[in-house]
Structure formats: structure tokens, C-alpha cells
Scaffold this motif. Structure first.
Motif, PDB file in Angstrom:
ATOM      1  N   UNK A   1       0.841  -1.202   0.000  1.00  0.00           N
ATOM      2  CA  UNK A   1       0.000   0.000   0.000  1.00  0.00           C
ATOM      3  C   UNK A   1       0.875   1.252   0.000  1.00  0.00           C
ATOM      4  N   UNK A   2       0.362   2.376  -0.511  1.00  0.00           N
ATOM      5  CA  UNK A   2       1.115   3.632  -0.422  1.00  0.00           C
ATOM      6  C   UNK A   2       1.405   3.983   1.034  1.00  0.00           C
TER       7      UNK A   2
ATOM      8  N   UNK B   1       0.187   4.507   6.862  1.00  0.00           N
ATOM      9  CA  UNK B   1       0.298   5.315   8.074  1.00  0.00           C
ATOM     10  C   UNK B   1      -1.069   5.550   8.694  1.00  0.00           C
ATOM     11  N   UNK B   2      -2.044   5.919   7.874  1.00  0.00           N
ATOM     12  CA  UNK B   2      -3.387   6.193   8.387  1.00  0.00           C
ATOM     13  C   UNK B   2      -4.004   4.957   9.013  1.00  0.00           C
ATOM     14  N   UNK B   3      -3.854   3.829   8.363  1.00  0.00           N
ATOM     15  CA  UNK B   3      -4.477   2.603   8.881  1.00  0.00           C
ATOM     16  C   UNK B   3      -3.768   2.104  10.137  1.00  0.00           C
TER      17      UNK B   3
ATOM     18  N   UNK C   1      10.992  -5.802  -0.239  1.00  0.00           N
ATOM     19  CA  UNK C   1      11.326  -4.482  -0.778  1.00  0.00           C
ATOM     20  C   UNK C   1      10.491  -3.364  -0.172  1.00  0.00           C
ATOM     21  N   UNK C   2       9.341  -3.718   0.417  1.00  0.00           N
ATOM     22  CA  UNK C   2       8.470  -2.684   0.988  1.00  0.00           C
ATOM     23  C   UNK C   2       8.870  -2.305   2.417  1.00  0.00           C
ATOM     24  N   UNK C   3       9.860  -2.981   2.995  1.00  0.00           N
ATOM     25  CA  UNK C   3      10.171  -2.773   4.407  1.00  0.00           C
ATOM     26  C   UNK C   3      10.464  -1.308   4.760  1.00  0.00           C
ATOM     27  N   UNK C   4      11.284  -0.580   4.001  1.00  0.00           N
ATOM     28  CA  UNK C   4      11.538   0.820   4.360  1.00  0.00           C
ATOM     29  C   UNK C   4      10.261   1.654   4.417  1.00  0.00           C
ATOM     30  N   UNK C   5       9.343   1.408   3.486  1.00  0.00           N
ATOM     31  CA  UNK C   5       8.075   2.144   3.484  1.00  0.00           C
ATOM     32  C   UNK C   5       7.253   1.802   4.712  1.00  0.00           C
TER      33      UNK C   5
ATOM     34  N   UNK D   1       6.042   4.216   7.776  1.00  0.00           N
ATOM     35  CA  UNK D   1       4.621   4.328   8.112  1.00  0.00           C
ATOM     36  C   UNK D   1       4.386   4.061   9.594  1.00  0.00           C
ATOM     37  N   UNK D   2       5.062   3.070  10.144  1.00  0.00           N
ATOM     38  CA  UNK D   2       4.945   2.784  11.572  1.00  0.00           C
ATOM     39  C   UNK D   2       5.448   3.965  12.403  1.00  0.00           C
ATOM     40  N   UNK D   3       6.545   4.547  11.961  1.00  0.00           N
ATOM     41  CA  UNK D   3       7.089   5.701  12.673  1.00  0.00           C
ATOM     42  C   UNK D   3       6.142   6.886  12.584  1.00  0.00           C
TER      43      UNK D   3
END
Length: 499
Positions: free
Chosen positions: A162-163, A168-170, A184-188, A192-194
């Protein structure tokens, strides 16, 4: 006679976590199909390996691409659609010949799995049985040894693809969560968690139940070391110990939130997250009742007329290291608690207490949406309450806004002790507006007692207005029309006529 199709869930990786029914289905099958990358190795096959026989016909379904880089004319999606169609056609040949086909699937066949693409293409033509499997979500929680969700908590499962803003919102709005498809999505996902303020609670699980399993605090994980078969876990908030009595000087904060005009449907994800993360909730009891109770949270309700005391109390809690949410209705910055909190926070004693204000859906905007679009052009928002300012000031502002031909959103129009302001305001506005000017009378929008009516300015009856009502008075350009279903709608054109 056609053969039977099995979608066989194998569980998260440990062969001992396969169900008895999964083993039986493989034994009944003539054909065993499994997905793999181009290198030919299949995790699904490796899980079920000891249950495969020499007389099984094996059908490797080899993905043409494993990333979104492809020269296929239809792009990645086109390449995968073509692959799934061809794979389903291969399996259909066996089924038409009367052979039983077992499609192996890691985890559960219908949970983010490739089997579902075969199911959608074949299940309407052949007898089909789906055998559920233990998911990686359950396996990760088991290996962490922590509850995922407890009591009334909500568990959200998200794909890491997801974007970032959506993630982040969810993550901010849910109680507990699992984010799949890392790699590959780990940095995103980490950002988002931060951004959601949840990084400190996040755990990382790699290859749960499999060889090479790894557990760690997500914040400590090297992004370059993260494979696809890993998940991020936000465990149950109930399991996170809340501070009960921190020392003065510990880092607390005050977040002023708006609950919108009514219940949970009007909350923003950011507000949900702030309410869930708070140690203490402070507010007018009616608004606090809109927020579901959470284990470990303290609730401090009070009367609606003690805003200053309530604000100072919240700041004092924050000085002791508590995370405090001050709860308002509507938007906290519109005739609500944000002003009182910021005024108190300006005092030297609270100068170092972090204060944030989170927006909410306003009563005026909610009422306008129910009626159509009466606020489609310039408008002014005025409170008719003379408790904190004299009526002469209110009357002067009404005249100024009316003479400027602004649509008016009138808050706090009346109460048990104030019954005359609406009539006075109506008569004053009639000096500047036509008698048939549309007025939206909106009471308890979003609540159980919601009632939205459109009346003419000259017919506005003060007896029908109370503190739970907001009035939207049109300008000279505001229009109303009754549509084919009999419903009357109101809107103010965006284009204003030239003088």
C-alpha cells in the motif's frame, strides 16, 4: 466424469503444522500443482515433500515475473493475468480427464495466496474443496508469544505494498495489526509505523516456524536483510503495559481531538490512533461517551462549562508523563477545547508540555453535506451564545456578515436558558435577506436523533432550535430545488455574479 479440485493450505512452513485434511487431500490427488519462481524451487512443495508419491503427476506453475519489471505489453498485471489463465487451462486439462488435482498453497489458500487465482477460474466448473491452513499471521503471533487482539480490539491486516500515507493512516487508527509482504516494501512500512507513532511497539517476524526463523524489534532490523516471507506485527495494546504513576518531568503530551458531530463513523484515522494511544481521556462527559472504553485507560469526565479547569487538569497529567487526549465534539478548534488548552499551555508552568491539535469533522460541514452544498461559496461561522461575549458584538457581526452577503453557519443557537437569540438573529438577517432565503436546520447530525430540514428564513421557528442544532443561512445566491425523489437540496453556486 470430471476430476475434483483441491486448494490445499499447508500452513506457515513447518510441515508438522499441516492439517490432517491437507495430508488426506494430497493422498487422494492424482496431480499435485504448486507455484514457484523461475529458479524452480517451491516453498509449497518443500513443505509437503514427504507426502508426495512417485506416481503423483507434478505440475510446477512457474511465475513469469517476480517483480513488477517486465516487457509484457500489459505490464506486470497483464503478464500475471496471462500466466494465471494459462495455469488454470493446464489444470483444466487434468480435471477434464477425470484426474483429481491438489493445488498446494503456503498458509491458507484464500489468504493472499496464488491458489485463489486458480479458484476463481475453475471453481464454477469443477467440484472444489478448499482446505484451510494456519496463516503466517497466526504463526507470527505464536512465535512472538503475545496476543494479537483481545476483547473488543480490532486487528487489521495490511499488505506492505500500500502507499505509505495509506499505511500510516491505517496503522494509526487500528488497535493491532500485521503487515504482510515486506521484502522491498520494508523501508516504506517502517516509515509508516514511525509516522503513526507505533514503531516502538512493532515486532518483526521472519520465516515463522521455518528454518532460519528470526524475531526482533522492528526498529532494529536492517532493511537490506528483509525477505518477502516476513511480517511486521503490532500486538494487542492490552498487552502493552501503560504507566500508572510516572514521576513529574517524564515526557507526556496533550492531544486535543475532535470526535466529529456524532459517533465513530465521523472519526479520522489520526484521531482514532490518538484516542487509542492515550493513557487518559479528558472531556465533557457527553463526548467521552462517544469513545469506546479501553483497558488501562483512565477517563476524566466533567461538565461542559469548565473548559479552563479541564485544560489545566490535562496539562497537569501530561507533566506527570501521561499521554492525554482532550476530547471535543466536532472540530476542537471551532468553539471547542483547543483554545482553552492552548491558552493554559501558554503559561510558564506548562511551556514544555507538547500539545497537538487534531482536526475533526465540524457540525457545519456535516449539516451542509446532509443538505447538499450550502457552503459552496464564501461563508462565516458565528456562535450565537452570549455566555462568553455580549449580544451586541454578536449582532454587529451578524449585520457585517449579512451585508457582505456571506452564507452563515450559526453555532450554539439556543439552550434551555437562552431562547431568544434565534428570533433576534432571524429578524436582524431579514433586514438583509429575502424572506424565502433557504435555511438548513440540522439537529444531531449523525446521531440517533438526527433531523435535517430546510425552511425559509421568515419561517424559522426558534422553538425548534436547541444547543444540538446548527443553522446554515443561505446568501442571496443560495438555491434550493426539489428533485425527482421529492428530496429538497440546497447549494450555493461557486460563481458569484459581477457587480
Amino acid at each position: 466424469m470430471n476430476g475434483k479440485l483441491y486448494g490445499v493450505g499447508l500452513g506457515p512452513g513447518d510441515p508438522s503444522l499441516m492439517t490432517l485434511r491437507a495430508v488426506e487431500a494430497i493422498a487422494e490427488a492424482d496431480v499435485v500443482a504448486y507455484h514457484s519462481a523461475r529458479h524452480g524451487r517451491s516453498i509449497a512443495r518443500s513443505i509437503a515433500a514427504k507426502h508426495l508419491r512417485a506416481d503423483h503427476v507434478e505440475e510446477p506453475l512457474v511465475y513469469p515475473v517476480t517483480t513488477e519489471t517486465t516487457d509484457h505489453p500489459g505490464g506486470y498485471r497483464g503478464a500475471m493475468e496471462e500466466f494465471y489463465a494459462e495455469a488454470a487451462a493446464r489444470l483444466a486439462v487434468h480435471l477434464d480427464a477425470g484426474r483429481t488435482v491438489a493445488v498446494l498453497a503456503e498458509g491458507d489458500p484464500l489468504f493472499y495466496g496464488s491458489y485463489m487465482h486458480m479458484h476463481k477460474r475453475l471453481a464454477d466448473r469443477y467440484e472444489t474443496e478448499v482446505i484451510p491452513g494456519v496463516t503466517s499471521v497466526s504463526a507470527a503471533a505464536a512465535r512472538l508469544g503475545t496476543p494479537l487482539a483481545e476483547g473488543e480490539e480490532v486487528l487489521t491486516i495490511l499488505p506492505g505494498t500500500l502507499p505509505e500515507e495509506e499505511l500510516t493512516a491505517r496503522l494509526a487508527s487500528t488497535d493491532s495489526a500485521v503487515v504482510m509482504k515486506l521484502g522491498r516494501t520494508f523501508p516504506t512500512v517502517r516509515r509508516a509505523l514511525e509516522g503513526a507513532g507505533r514503531l516502538a511497539d512493532a515486532r518483526y517476524v521472519e520465516r515463522a516456524t521455518m528454518e532460519g526463523q528470526r524475531l526482533a524489534a522492528l526498529a532494529d532490523v536492517d532493511p537490506d536483510s528483509v525477505p518477502y516471507f516476513s511480517v511486521a506485527v503490532l500486538p494487542s495494546r492490552v498487552d502493552i503495559e501503560r504507566p500508572s504513576g510516572q514521576q513529574d518531568g517524564a515526557r507526556g503530551e496533550v492531544v486535543v481531538v475532535g470526535t466529529g458531530p456524532a459517533g465513530p463513523l465521523w472519526l479520522t484515522p489520526e484521531t482514532r490512533g490518538a484516542l487509542a494511544a492515550a493513557d487518559d481521556l479528558v472531556g465533557y462527559t457527553t463526548y467521552l461517551d462517544r469513545v469506546p472504553p479501553r483497558p488501562g485507560q483512565r477517563r476524566h469526565g466533567s461538565d461542559n462549562r469548565v473548559e479552563a479547569e479541564r485544560a489545566e487538569f490535562a496539562l497537569q497529567l501530561a507533566l506527570r508523563g501521561r499521554r492525554v487526549a482532550v476530547v471535543s465534539g466536532g472540530d476542537p478548534g471551532i468553539f471547542a477545547m483547543a483554545t482553552a488548552v492552548l491558552e493554559a499551555a501558554s503559561e510558564e508552568a506548562y511551556a514544555h508540555v507538547p500539545v497537538r491539535v487534531l482536526p475533526g469533522v465540524t457540525a457545519a460541514h456535516a449539516a451542509a453535506a446532509r443538505a447538499g452544498a450550502p457552503l459552496g461559496h464564501d461563508y462565516a461561522t458565528i456562535s450565537l451564545s452570549d455566555r462568553l461575549k455580549p449580544w451586541e458584538v454578536i449582532a454587529e457581526r451578524l449585520r457585517a456578515a449579512a451585508s457582505a452577503d456571506l452564507v452563515l453557519a450559526l453555532y450554539n443557537p439556543g439552550s434551555r436558558s437562552r431562547t431568544w437569540q434565534v428570533g433576534k438573529a432571524r429578524d436582524l438577517l431579514l433586514e438583509h435577506r429575502a424572506p424565502d432565503t433557504p435555511v438548513v436546520v440540522a439537529r444531531d447530525v449523525g446521531g440517533s436523533g438526527e433531523r435535517v430540514r430546510i425552511v425559509r428564513l421568515a419561517e424559522l421557528d426558534p422553538a425548534e432550535v436547541d444547543m444540538r442544532t446548527v443553522l446554515l443561512v443561505g446568501s442571496s445566491q443560495t438555491r434550493s430545488v426539489r428533485r425527482g425523489d421529492g428530496e429538497e437540496i440546497v447549494w450555493t453556486p461557486r460563481r458569484y455574479p459581477e457587480a
